[in-house]
Scaffold this motif. Structure first.
Motif, mmCIF file in Angstrom:
data_model
loop_
_atom_site.group_PDB
_atom_site.id
_atom_site.type_symbol
_atom_site.label_atom_id
_atom_site.label_comp_id
_atom_site.label_asym_id
_atom_site.label_seq_id
_atom_site.Cartn_x
_atom_site.Cartn_y
_atom_site.Cartn_z
ATOM 1 N N LEU A 42 7.132 27.140 16.301
ATOM 2 C CA LEU A 42 8.098 26.064 16.135
ATOM 3 C C LEU A 42 8.356 25.847 14.650
ATOM 4 N N PRO A 43 9.533 25.340 14.316
ATOM 5 C CA PRO A 43 9.792 25.061 12.905
ATOM 6 C C PRO A 43 8.802 24.026 12.379
ATOM 7 N N ARG A 44 8.390 24.171 11.163
ATOM 8 C CA ARG A 44 7.447 23.230 10.557
ATOM 9 C C ARG A 44 8.125 21.881 10.346
ATOM 10 N N ARG A 45 7.375 20.857 10.664
ATOM 11 C CA ARG A 45 7.851 19.489 10.446
ATOM 12 C C ARG A 45 6.993 18.872 9.364
ATOM 13 N N ASN A 46 7.516 17.837 8.739
ATOM 14 C CA ASN A 46 6.660 17.167 7.770
ATOM 15 C C ASN A 46 5.513 16.494 8.524
ATOM 16 N N GLY A 47 4.408 16.264 7.874
ATOM 17 C CA GLY A 47 3.215 15.751 8.524
ATOM 18 C C GLY A 47 3.254 14.268 8.817
ATOM 19 N N ARG A 48 4.371 13.639 8.619
ATOM 20 C CA ARG A 48 4.456 12.204 8.811
ATOM 21 C C ARG A 48 4.611 11.862 10.281
ATOM 22 N N THR A 49 4.076 10.742 10.652
ATOM 23 C CA THR A 49 4.219 10.275 12.025
ATOM 24 C C THR A 49 5.332 9.244 12.092
ATOM 25 N N LYS A 50 5.785 8.984 13.297
ATOM 26 C CA LYS A 50 6.835 8.006 13.501
ATOM 27 C C LYS A 50 6.326 6.949 14.475
ATOM 28 N N THR A 51 6.537 5.727 14.140
ATOM 29 C CA THR A 51 6.122 4.628 14.999
ATOM 30 C C THR A 51 7.151 4.450 16.106
ATOM 31 N N ILE A 52 6.653 4.351 17.339
ATOM 32 C CA ILE A 52 7.534 4.110 18.479
ATOM 33 C C ILE A 52 7.009 2.917 19.269
ATOM 34 N N SER A 53 7.827 2.434 20.156
ATOM 35 C CA SER A 53 7.430 1.355 21.051
ATOM 36 C C SER A 53 7.511 1.873 22.480
ATOM 37 N N TYR A 75 -7.575 3.427 21.365
ATOM 38 C CA TYR A 75 -6.757 3.735 22.532
ATOM 39 C C TYR A 75 -5.473 4.466 22.157
ATOM 40 N N GLN A 76 -4.913 4.180 20.981
ATOM 41 C CA GLN A 76 -3.704 4.886 20.574
ATOM 42 C C GLN A 76 -4.008 6.350 20.259
ATOM 43 N N THR A 77 -5.159 6.609 19.673
ATOM 44 C CA THR A 77 -5.584 7.984 19.415
ATOM 45 C C THR A 77 -5.762 8.729 20.734
ATOM 46 N N LEU A 78 -6.380 8.070 21.709
ATOM 47 C CA LEU A 78 -6.569 8.677 23.028
ATOM 48 C C LEU A 78 -5.228 8.972 23.690
ATOM 49 N N MET A 79 -4.299 8.041 23.601
ATOM 50 C CA MET A 79 -2.975 8.265 24.191
ATOM 51 C C MET A 79 -2.286 9.443 23.517
ATOM 52 N N LYS A 80 -2.407 9.554 22.196
ATOM 53 C CA LYS A 80 -1.810 10.679 21.481
ATOM 54 C C LYS A 80 -2.444 11.988 21.949
ATOM 55 N N GLN A 81 -3.762 11.983 22.122
ATOM 56 C CA GLN A 81 -4.459 13.168 22.610
ATOM 57 C C GLN A 81 -3.957 13.553 24.000
ATOM 58 N N PHE A 82 -3.833 12.569 24.884
ATOM 59 C CA PHE A 82 -3.322 12.838 26.233
ATOM 60 C C PHE A 82 -1.926 13.455 26.173
ATOM 61 N N LEU A 83 -1.059 12.894 25.341
ATOM 62 C CA LEU A 83 0.305 13.405 25.227
ATOM 63 C C LEU A 83 0.330 14.822 24.683
ATOM 64 N N ILE A 84 -0.457 15.087 23.656
ATOM 65 C CA ILE A 84 -0.499 16.433 23.076
ATOM 66 C C ILE A 84 -0.965 17.445 24.114
ATOM 67 N N GLU A 85 -2.045 17.102 24.846
ATOM 68 C CA GLU A 85 -2.580 18.017 25.851
ATOM 69 C C GLU A 85 -1.556 18.283 26.959
ATOM 70 N N ARG A 86 -0.886 17.237 27.406
ATOM 71 C CA ARG A 86 0.075 17.394 28.499
ATOM 72 C C ARG A 86 1.301 18.187 28.063
ATOM 73 N N VAL A 87 1.815 17.901 26.880
ATOM 74 C CA VAL A 87 2.980 18.639 26.374
ATOM 75 C C VAL A 87 2.613 20.111 26.207
ATOM 76 N N TYR A 88 1.405 20.388 25.717
ATOM 77 C CA TYR A 88 0.950 21.764 25.575
ATOM 78 C C TYR A 88 0.970 22.472 26.932
ATOM 79 N N GLU A 89 0.461 21.810 27.969
ATOM 80 C CA GLU A 89 0.444 22.396 29.315
ATOM 81 C C GLU A 89 1.868 22.619 29.838
ATOM 82 N N GLU A 90 2.760 21.686 29.596
ATOM 83 C CA GLU A 90 4.144 21.823 30.050
ATOM 84 C C GLU A 90 4.838 22.966 29.320
ATOM 85 N N GLU A 91 4.594 23.082 28.015
ATOM 86 C CA GLU A 91 5.198 24.166 27.247
ATOM 87 C C GLU A 91 4.705 25.530 27.753
ATOM 88 N N LYS A 92 3.413 25.615 28.064
ATOM 89 C CA LYS A 92 2.869 26.866 28.601
ATOM 90 C C LYS A 92 3.514 27.194 29.940
#
Length: 95
Positions: A42-53, A75-92
């Motif tokens: 994937l194209p490299r993105r800057n390492g900054r995060t974006k706040t969402i609601s 809990y926000q770190t855990l949610m981010k971990q869950f999202l990363i893991e799930r997106v990885y599985e969907e991409e695969k």
């Protein structure tokens, strides 16, 4: 909970049920989790995060906070971990 330190430890071609069972007993190391945020093809993105609601049911948020407390993490770190893991599985699954 077994900590995964490399992508080779993650089984491929799992069904949703197998993936749920696997991730119920495994977690990604913080290094692997951080590395998973940028895919090599994937194209490299800057390492900054974006706040969402996001709106969650009160019960779900409490459950997430409870799991996070048991894992000694925010809990926000855990949610981010869950999202990363799930997106990885969907991409695969779609590749």
């Amino acid at each position: 909970m077994k900590r995964i330190t490399s992508r080779e430890e993650i089984p491929t071609n799992m069904t949703d049920e197998e993936a749920a069972d696997f991730w119920a007993t495994h977690t990604m190391s913080s290094e692997l989790l951080e590395a998973s945020t940028i895919e090599d093809d994937l194209p490299r993105r800057n390492g900054r995060t974006k706040t969402i609601s996001i709106r969650l049911e009160h019960d779900l948020l409490e459950r997430i906070q409870e799991v996070a407390a048991q894992k000694h993490m925010g809990y926000q770190t855990l949610m981010k971990q869950f999202l990363i893991e799930r997106v990885y599985e969907e991409e695969k699954a779609i590749r």
